[in-house]
Design an enzyme around this catalytic site. Structure first.
Site, PDB file in Angstrom:
ATOM      1  N   GLY A 213       0.784  -1.240   0.000  1.00 30.94           N
ATOM      2  CA  GLY A 213       0.000   0.000   0.000  1.00 30.94           C
ATOM      3  C   GLY A 213       0.808   1.278   0.000  1.00 30.94           C
ATOM      4  N   ASP A 255       7.258  -8.407   4.596  1.00 30.54           N
ATOM      5  CA  ASP A 255       7.314  -9.070   3.300  1.00 30.54           C
ATOM      6  C   ASP A 255       6.076  -9.953   3.179  1.00 30.54           C
ATOM      7  OD1 ASP A 255       7.802 -10.693   1.121  1.00 30.54           O
ATOM      8  OD2 ASP A 255       9.887 -11.081   1.627  1.00 30.54           O
ATOM      9  N   LYS A 269      -3.819  -4.568  -4.511  1.00 28.13           N
ATOM     10  CA  LYS A 269      -4.136  -3.646  -5.601  1.00 28.13           C
ATOM     11  C   LYS A 269      -2.930  -3.516  -6.524  1.00 28.13           C
ATOM     12  CE  LYS A 269      -4.590   0.629  -4.371  1.00 28.13           C
ATOM     13  NZ  LYS A 269      -3.315   1.197  -4.886  1.00 28.13           N
ATOM     14  N   HIS A 273       0.222  -8.933 -10.622  1.00 32.75           N
ATOM     15  CA  HIS A 273       0.684  -9.011 -12.017  1.00 32.75           C
ATOM     16  C   HIS A 273       2.204  -8.955 -12.131  1.00 32.75           C
ATOM     17  CE1 HIS A 273       0.421  -4.552 -11.453  1.00 32.75           C
ATOM     18  NE2 HIS A 273       1.559  -4.597 -12.128  1.00 32.75           N
TER      19      HIS A 273
END
Length: 368
Positions: A213, A255, A269, A273
């Site tokens: 974040g 981590d 968020k 990917h």
């Protein structure tokens, strides 16, 4: 070995002329990207904004303190950027064009502090940087190498270190800074849209952990809309050390491969990917440990691209280009719904739901 064909189908005249134009476009698209980079480095979007949202070429030359001898050349660059939709232009016959901002160039305005505005200047500078382009230019050579698994990205193969790694500053400190700033702005763009469009996403939650974040921008937006939610941000120590101590967000240095702070929901968020399927399963497994059962409101909130042609060719092309970006510069990839479903099953989740498609991305809820 099959015999080589001695003939080839010849296009019609119309097809040949169209093929030539298409060849020019595809071979020279990099010049459009470099034109965009040029505009961002010169801060043309910011200059137009400061000039009231509309500017002639002489206005821009003056505002940017550019030599007058360069005005004909800037006109040619602006013509390409207008054609590609970066800027708009009012151009009555015989008069000087008046350039205006489009939604695309508005998100490139820099140095303006406003709600929901996250300048994408450093995203553009990063993805068009010499390191990124050199890695992409090495694709053919990379394909020919018989690498032992795990296969390095072209970026790592050429430069010897991964991108977004503790070793990246040793390669180029300026590149690391630009990429870090670009990713932060890119990841925060659109969170207000998520809040407006997905009304029930955070309803009923009392706590949430935002993995990766950053400086807490997203967490603060959630707290602003839902003050009762206790938000925790998990990120690397080097990120948490620079986070603002505003008393609203709890920061945890760590981590996500090893431990995720317990909460009713965990949000990933634009995180997964960047990682391989195997790494994504490990991350999701840690997130699953951090949440309660579905009956107690436990869930993972994922905001990511779900690749597919349903949104039309422009969005689909954008998704595929983002997948190429991942292939060239990381071990991750963009995924279609079937890929996501398999990951969730492998990580031990029982169900998922695509809550809403927002542009090229989707909001997904995953349930234990």
């Amino acid at each position: 070995m099959a015999a080589q064909a001695q003939t080839i189908e010849v296009p019609t005249d119309a097809e040949l002329l169209q093929a030539q134009a298409d060849l020019w476009r595809h071979s020279l698209y990099y010049l459009s990207s470099m034109g965009l980079r040029c505009a961002v480095e010169l801060e043309i979007p910011t200059a137009i904004h400061r000039l009231g949202g509309a500017a002639s070429l002489p206005d821009l030359m003056s505002a940017l303190s550019l030599p007058s001898v360069k005005m004909p050349f800037l006109r040619r660059v602006m013509c390409v950027l207008v054609t590609s939709g970066v800027f708009a232009a009012d151009n009555d016959s015989g008069s000087e064009a008046i350039y205006r901002l489009t939604p695309l160039s508005r998100i490139l305005v820099h140095g303006v502090v406003a709600d929901e505005h996250h300048s994408q200047k450093y995203f553009v500078i990063g993805v068009t940087s010499p390191h990124y382009t050199e890695a992409a230019m090495g694709l053919a050579g990379w394909f020919k190498k018989d690498h032992e698994p795990p296969v390095p990205s072209p970026f790592e193969d050429i430069f010897g270190v991964p991108l977004c790694d503790d070793r990246t500053p040793l390669l180029d400190k300026e590149l690391d800074d630009v990429v870090t700033q670009g990713l932060a702005a890119h990841d925060n763009l659109g969170i207000a849209t998520v809040m407006r469009e997905c009304h029930d996403l955070f309803k009923g939650l009392d706590s949430l952990t935002d993995c990766g974040g950053g400086d807490g921008t997203t967490a603060r937006a959630i707290i602003k809309a839902y003050p009762h939610i206790k938000c925790t941000v998990l990120d690397l120590p080097k990120v948490v050390d620079k986070a603002p101590a505003d008393g609203l967000v709890t920061y945890v240095a760590g981590d996500l491969f090893h431990s995720v702070p317990s909460s009713q929901a965990v949000m990933l968020k634009l995180v997964l990917h960047f990682w391989s399927d195997e790494d994504c399963v490990k991350i999701l497994a840690q997130c699953k440990k951090a949440i309660p059962s579905r009956e107690e409101g436990g869930k993972i909130i994922i905001i990511e691209i779900v690749v597919g042609p349903s949104l039309g060719p422009i969005m689909f092309e954008a998704q595929l280009l983002m997948d190429m970006l991942m292939m060239v510069n990381s071990k991750g990839r963009q995924r279609d719904e079937n890929d996501w479903s398999k990951l969730f099953t492998r990580a031990g989740f029982t169900d998922y739901k695509i809550v809403k498609k927002l542009g090229a991305r989707c909001v997904i809820e995953v349930y234990p």
